[in-house]
Design an enzyme around this catalytic site. Structure first.
Site, PDB file in Angstrom:
ATOM      1  N   SER A 262      41.129 -49.538 -24.909  1.00  0.00           N
ATOM      2  CA  SER A 262      41.771 -50.111 -23.726  1.00  0.00           C
ATOM      3  C   SER A 262      42.916 -51.021 -24.152  1.00  0.00           C
ATOM      4  CB  SER A 262      40.748 -50.915 -22.928  1.00  0.00           C
ATOM      5  OG  SER A 262      40.475 -52.114 -23.618  1.00  0.00           O
ATOM      6  N   LYS A 263      43.684 -51.405 -23.163  1.00  0.00           N
ATOM      7  CA  LYS A 263      44.801 -52.314 -23.397  1.00  0.00           C
ATOM      8  C   LYS A 263      44.273 -53.614 -24.029  1.00  0.00           C
ATOM      9  CE  LYS A 263      47.934 -55.033 -20.527  1.00  0.00           C
ATOM     10  NZ  LYS A 263      47.455 -56.273 -21.096  1.00  0.00           N
ATOM     11  N   ARG A 264      43.115 -54.041 -23.543  1.00  0.00           N
ATOM     12  CA  ARG A 264      42.561 -55.304 -24.042  1.00  0.00           C
ATOM     13  C   ARG A 264      42.194 -55.256 -25.532  1.00  0.00           C
ATOM     14  NH1 ARG A 264      38.020 -56.344 -20.945  1.00  0.00           N
ATOM     15  NH2 ARG A 264      38.734 -54.732 -19.517  1.00  0.00           N
TER      16      ARG A 264
END
Ligand code: GLU
Length: 509
Positions: A262-264
């Site tokens: 994910s982006k995170r």
């Protein structure tokens, strides 16, 4: 293959394109080019609530930077356009109506509040509300209401959606080029909305209609769309259209191998997950891009090609043409592909080594300008030959062009302080006298080449019968400021006689 190969990348402009999207585009592109087919970009922007300003531009810029050009798409109109679904919205209603007429779809008048109440009610009983064969006759739709009631509602302009009537007690046999045969019991499927009350089709309807009208031969997309495959198959059947072949690509997993990347993860672990930097138009939050972080586009592409596929040989470095040749959907894995941030650095290192010194020097120039533009060394910025030679000496240890300054600042500025530990090790009582002798020796070297330096200094050390370190350590320290850097004779030759002598003097005085 007889039918022409036509594939499409169909992103929704709901934000920046994750590298998973780039990989999907890449595999479509490779497949198309391998079979002399057509690669199409279609913008799926029917969901107005999720539309993000600038996202389409970002998608196009990213494909451009990654060197994955599309043959047909927005601003490259072919005979199947327009390629933006919002510009095709007049097309879809007719197809939804056809499904109603053939008994494959129906009007549903249930309000959002009513549906929410059903959902809540189910939740409290520990169940999930599914709108399908088992309850559709108890809900508010054109199957449960009388035709008169339906007519009145439509005439009154009551809000409705159009739902697919998913059959009961059927077994679907689906084929995926990567996963093989998949069997689905239709009883578990819900009656998906095809057309919304805002007059727009949902993804499912628009996607199938467009794939058909655009004569798509193969649908190659991410695994997250696999659950939609049963509905899509049924839609093709309901329309009596030939379905394209399907291939669902494996997920890209976190570096740990657990869960979707994910982006995170990128934010947390410090690597980009987007091709280009993205500034969120609402929050102004900036997400890192591979480009801005110093990755080369061809390194990223080579890395992404291997994220879910391999050629079955030991070869790991492929340029785009070689990838087109080697790519085969049959060799795409089923299992998720782990994103390894070290591996893309490895690729970047490799692609950096293969760039010419001149190209690298020109990429280094803006960094150099920032560092030395206002100093006495600034003239060097115009000496392309010097810059290329510097690059040739330091690039082996670099992963990014931005590493060059750390690896080679001493080619541009004299050391002003010296590494304390190294000083202690290198400077002994007799060092100043030895360095004076060295200066005289160096002064006599002509021509002042790396080879002559090496031969002259080495034979002098040998003749003196002293350890190499006694000379080489202070010499390196004087030129570099620390015990690091490329070959000391190469450094000295490039700096030139005068500069070398000056730096030795600086160390001992
Ligand atoms: N619009 C979908 C997406 O955003 C396309 C899925 C598909 O390729 O069918 O990924």
């Amino acid at each position: 293959m007889n039918t022409p190969i036509r594939v499409r990348f169909a992103p929704s402009p709901t934000g920046p394109l994750h590298i998973g999207g780039i990989r999907t585009a890449l595999y479509n592109y490779l497949f198309a080019k391998k079979y002399n087919g057509t690669f199409i970009l279609r913008i799926e922007d029917t969901d107005q609530n999720r539309y993000i300003e600038g996202a389409e531009k970002y998608i196009k810029q990213s494909l451009n930077w990654c060197n994955i050009p599309y043959d047909e798409g927005p601003e490259k109109e072919g005979k199947f356009g327009p390629y933006r679904q919002s510009e095709r919205k007049h097309i879809y209603k007719e197809y939804a109506d056809k499904l109603i007429a053939s008994g494959n779809a129906y009007y549903a008048f249930d309000t959002a509040d009513e549906l929410n109440a059903h959902r809540k009610d189910h939740e409290t009983k520990g169940k999930t509300f599914i709108y399908n064969w088992h309850n559709r006759l108890k809900l508010k739709n054109s199957l449960s209401l009388s035709s008169q009631e339906v007519k009145t509602k439509l005439a009154n302009g009551d809000a409705y959606v159009i739902r697919f009537k998913s059959p009961k007690d059927e077994t679907l046999h689906l084929t995926d080029l990567i996963r093989g045969e998949i069997t689905i019991d239709t009883n578990i499927l819900d009656d998906k909305v095809l057309f919304k009350s805002d007059g727009m089709p949902t993804y499912h309807l628009a996607n199938i209609v467009d794939d058909h009208l655009m004569e798509i031969s193969h649908v190659i997309r991410g695994e997250e769309w696999l659950p939609s495959l049963a509905l899509h198959y049924q839609l093709y059947k309901a329309f009596q259209w030939k379905a394209p072949a399907f291939a669902h690509l494996p997920l890209i997993l976190k570096p740990t191998g657990k869960g979707k990347l994910s982006k995170r993860d990128g934010d947390k672990l410090g690597f980009p997950v987007f091709p280009l930097q993205w500034k969120d138009p609402k929050s102004n939050e900036i997400s890192k891009g591979f480009k801005e972080e110093g990755y080369f586009n061809d390194a990223l592409i080579n890395f992404l090609a291997f994220l879910g596929w391999n050629p079955g040989t030991e070869q790991e470095n492929f340029n785009l043409e070689e990838l087109v040749d080697a790519f085969d959907l049959k060799r795409v894995h089923k299992a998720g592909a782990r994103f390894d941030p070290d591996k893309i650095k490895w690729y970047n290192h490799h692609y950096l080594q293969n760039r010419s010194n001149e190209t690298l020097a020109s990429l280094f120039l803006p960094i150099l300008k920032e560092q030395i533009a206002d100093t006495s060394s600034a003239a060097i910025l115009h000496n392309n030959d010097y810059l290329s030679k510097v690059v040739s000496l330091i690039k082996e240890r670099a992963t990014f062009v931005s590493d060059f300054w750390d690896l080679g600042h001493f080619f541009f500025v004299r050391p002003t302080n010296y590494d304390a530990k190294a000083l202690k090790k290198a400077i002994k009582e007799d060092t100043p006298a030895l360095m004076q002798e060295l200066i005289t020796l160096i002064d006599g070297i002509a021509p002042f080449s790396e080879e002559n330096l090496q031969n002259t200094i080495k034979s002098w050390i040998n003749a003196k019968e002293i350890g190499f370190g006694k000379i080489m350590m202070p010499l390196r320290l004087s030129l570099v400021g620390a015990m690091k850097g490329p070959d000391v004779f190469a450094i000295s030759a490039l700096l030139g006689k005068e500069e070398t002598i000056q730096r030795i003097k600086n160390l001992i005085t």
